[in-house]
Design an enzyme around this catalytic site. Structure first.
Site, PDB file in Angstrom:
ATOM      1  CG  ASP A 104      15.236   7.316 -42.776  1.00  0.00           C
ATOM      2  OD1 ASP A 104      14.618   7.197 -41.711  1.00  0.00           O
ATOM      3  OD2 ASP A 104      16.325   7.922 -42.872  1.00  0.00           O
TER       4      ASP A 104
ATOM      5  CD  GLU B 217      11.585  10.368 -41.091  1.00  0.00           C
ATOM      6  OE1 GLU B 217      11.677  10.592 -39.882  1.00  0.00           O
ATOM      7  OE2 GLU B 217      12.583  10.117 -41.802  1.00  0.00           O
TER       8      GLU B 217
HETATM    9  C1  GLC Z   1      14.716   9.041 -39.714  1.00  0.00           C
HETATM   10  C2  GLC Z   1      14.515   7.885 -38.761  1.00  0.00           C
HETATM   11  C3  GLC Z   1      15.438   8.068 -37.590  1.00  0.00           C
HETATM   12  C4  GLC Z   1      16.863   8.088 -38.111  1.00  0.00           C
HETATM   13  C5  GLC Z   1      17.068   9.153 -39.176  1.00  0.00           C
HETATM   14  C6  GLC Z   1      18.355   8.969 -39.917  1.00  0.00           C
HETATM   15  O1  GLC Z   1      14.311  10.242 -39.152  1.00  0.00           O
HETATM   16  O2  GLC Z   1      13.184   7.771 -38.380  1.00  0.00           O
HETATM   17  O3  GLC Z   1      15.263   7.093 -36.621  1.00  0.00           O
HETATM   18  O4  GLC Z   1      17.753   8.322 -37.051  1.00  0.00           O
HETATM   19  O5  GLC Z   1      16.047   9.116 -40.143  1.00  0.00           O
HETATM   20  O6  GLC Z   1      18.276   7.847 -40.756  1.00  0.00           O
END
Ligand code: GLC
Ligand code: CA
Length: 520
Positions: A202, A246
């Site tokens: 993440d 991500e």
């Molecule tokens: C990422 C997740 C999202 C979350 C953020 C903070 O972007 O996909 O849902 O709110 O991280 O952890």
């Protein structure tokens, strides 16, 4: 082959609290997921990615993790998670879990210890505590803003401030602290030992901060790569496991650095997802993606939606079909039949491209964004932190409709945590299973052909008129997408494998994709 299964996988994203509720409390859970595994096996996916399922106060839907070694009781427990992993494996479905290295939860033991231990303590060193500016430290250490709006710093009773790039309930870890580094290595091993096949990382690009910079200097610092080299070593010490990062980053060359052979195996391709429904834009994105991934040998990924972005059916029906976090375009007019038509065409495009593909739960049902959720039920922290100006991401997180003619549509026996629109009866799994022209039928057919016939060879563009995308894969399978507003001729072909909408006699109508076998 099994060692690199992820290179071409079709991965289904389960947002657990909205998938299926097994115990009637209105919140999706592992019992619900386990009961629906046959549905996913039949859909034809290779793996499930689960959003965080650990103990959490749910300030950000589980992205505020209080304990990685405990399953959130609303979802189940560790023994049930292990059972689920095993049950899914028995059906040929692998599991990817979500790890959130940037931040924890303010309810986590470490953070509570840091508060108690006070300024200058080793406990505080695990997070990012600083004294404030101004005479009495009454101003935050710098002016950084949180990604969820508002200041990125919160003051604690003894006067120090801590950094949180997201909500105040999500304190950022200090990645220059050896204990933090070690703890995450242990967490990875804890879950890899339990048989998970992949780790989603993440907010992967924001772990290293330059706090002395006046600008918000936290995205993509070089030192972040050292973290993932270690993670790669750990992951590769197990057989057939992989990392998917991500990173929301505009610069594709910087993005590709994360995919060097000793770093992450894959990363989500948000460039493709953000582009408008226009042939030149989509082609540019595909070319850019292939050009940046090719030289480093990393497989591209294709993503049309997830739990953070507008549902494709709604997005593609708007006058502006691009996506941007900074402006979610809530309430912009949308033409649902047009959006659905384009979402079908987009799905066949994404699934025809080389690499892996992600399907977010409900995408295969063509669910729209729910834009009229009652204000008081919204749970995304973005809603309150923006002073109720940005409705946030709840509209794509509404519990799935499984069966029946009215809410809760077979989601469970209780009242779902977010209300489902009353008119979802034609969108249930049950309704779509009985309909050969449904979105669900299209996804099933496409996933089957993708798995059995598409192959993993390269893509070659074919000549086509402006507004039409046409390419052939090494297997011979050809994909043609018509983004013009008039029907176009298909290239000569032996057989038609699949179309996202019926042909107009022999021609491909607007906003339609066809997969075909060329004539030899
Ligand atoms: C990422 C997740 C999202 C979350 C953020 C903070 O972007 O996909 O849902 O709110 O991280 O952890
Ligand atoms: Ca439940």
């Amino acid at each position: 082959m099994s060692g690199t299964w992820w290179r071409g996988a079709a991965i289904y994203q389960v947002y657990l609290r909205s998938f299926a509720d097994g115990n009637g409390d209105g919140i999706g859970d592992l019992a619900g997921l386990r009961a629906k595994l046959p549905y996913l096996a039949e859909l034809g996916i290779d793996a499930i990615w689960l959003n965080p399922w650990y103990l959490s106060p749910m300030a950000d839907g589980g992205y505020d993790v209080a304990d990685y070694r405990v399953i959130e009781p609303a979802f189940g427990d560790l023994a049930e998670a292990e059972k689920y992993i095993e049950q899914a494996h028995a059906l040929g479905i692998r599991t990817i879990i979500d790890v959130v290295p940037n931040h924890g939860s303010d309810q986590q033991v470490w953070f509570q210890q840091a508060l108690a231990a006070g300024p200058g303590s080793p406990e505080r060193e695990r997070f990012i505590f600083r004294v404030g500016r101004g005479e009495s430290g009454q101003l935050p250490p710098n002016d950084w803003q949180s990604i969820f709006n508002g200041p990125a710093w919160t003051r604690v009773p003894d006067g120090e401030w801590y950094l949180h790039l997201f909500a105040p309930e999500q304190p950022d870890f200090n990645w220059r602290n050896a204990e933090v580094v070690r703890e995450f290595h242990d967490i990875l091993r804890f879950w890899l030992d339990r048989g998970v096949d992949g780790i989603r990382i993440d907010s992967a690009a924001v772990l290293i901060k330059d706090l002395d910079s006046v600008e918000e200097s936290y995205t993509d610092h070089d030192a972040v790569h050292d973290i993932y080299r270690e993670w790669r070593r750990i992951t590769d010490s197990y057989d057939g496991r992989f990392l998917v990062g991500e990173m929301w980053m505009p610069d594709q060359e910087r993005f590709a650095l994360y995919l060097r052979p000793d770093e992450m195996h894959t990363a989500f391709n948000f460039d493709f997802l953000s582009r408008p429904w226009q042939a030149d834009e989509l082609r540019a994105s595909i070319d850019l993606t292939l050009a940046t991934h090719g030289p480093i040998g990393a497989p591209p990924t294709w993503v049309l939606s997830n739990h953070d972005v507008t549902r494709p059916v709604t997005k593609y029906g708007r006058p502006d079909t691009s996506f941007d976090h900074a402006d979610r375009r809530h309430g912009m007019v949308t033409d649902p039949p047009l959006g659905e038509r384009r979402a079908r065409a987009a799905a066949l495009l994404a699934m025809a491209l080389p690499g892996s593909v992600y399907v977010y739960q409900g995408e295969e049902l063509g669910l729209p964004e729910v834009e009229d959720l009652p204000d008081d039920l919204l749970q995304d922290p973005i809603w309150t932190r923006s002073g109720r100006t940005d409705r946030g991401r709840d509209g794509c997180r509404v519990p799935l409709p499984w069966s029946g003619a009215e809410p809760p549509f077979g989601f469970g026996s209780g009242t779902p945590w977010l209300p489902q629109p009353a008119d979802w009866k034609d969108l249930t799994v049950e309704a779509q299973q009985a309909d050969q022209s449904s979105m669900l039928a299209l996804y099933r057919d496409a996933l089957r052909i993708r798995r059995t016939e598409l192959g993993d060879g390269i893509l070659t563009w074919l000549d086509s008129e402006p507004g039409v995308l046409a390419f052939v894969r090494e297997s011979g399978i050809t994909c043609v997408v018509n983004l013009t507003d008039a029907p176009v001729d298909l290239p000569p072909h032996q057989s038609l494998l699949l179309t996202s909408a019926p042909l107009d006699h022999t021609r491909l109508p607007p906003d339609t994709t066809a997969w075909l076998h060329p004539s030899s």
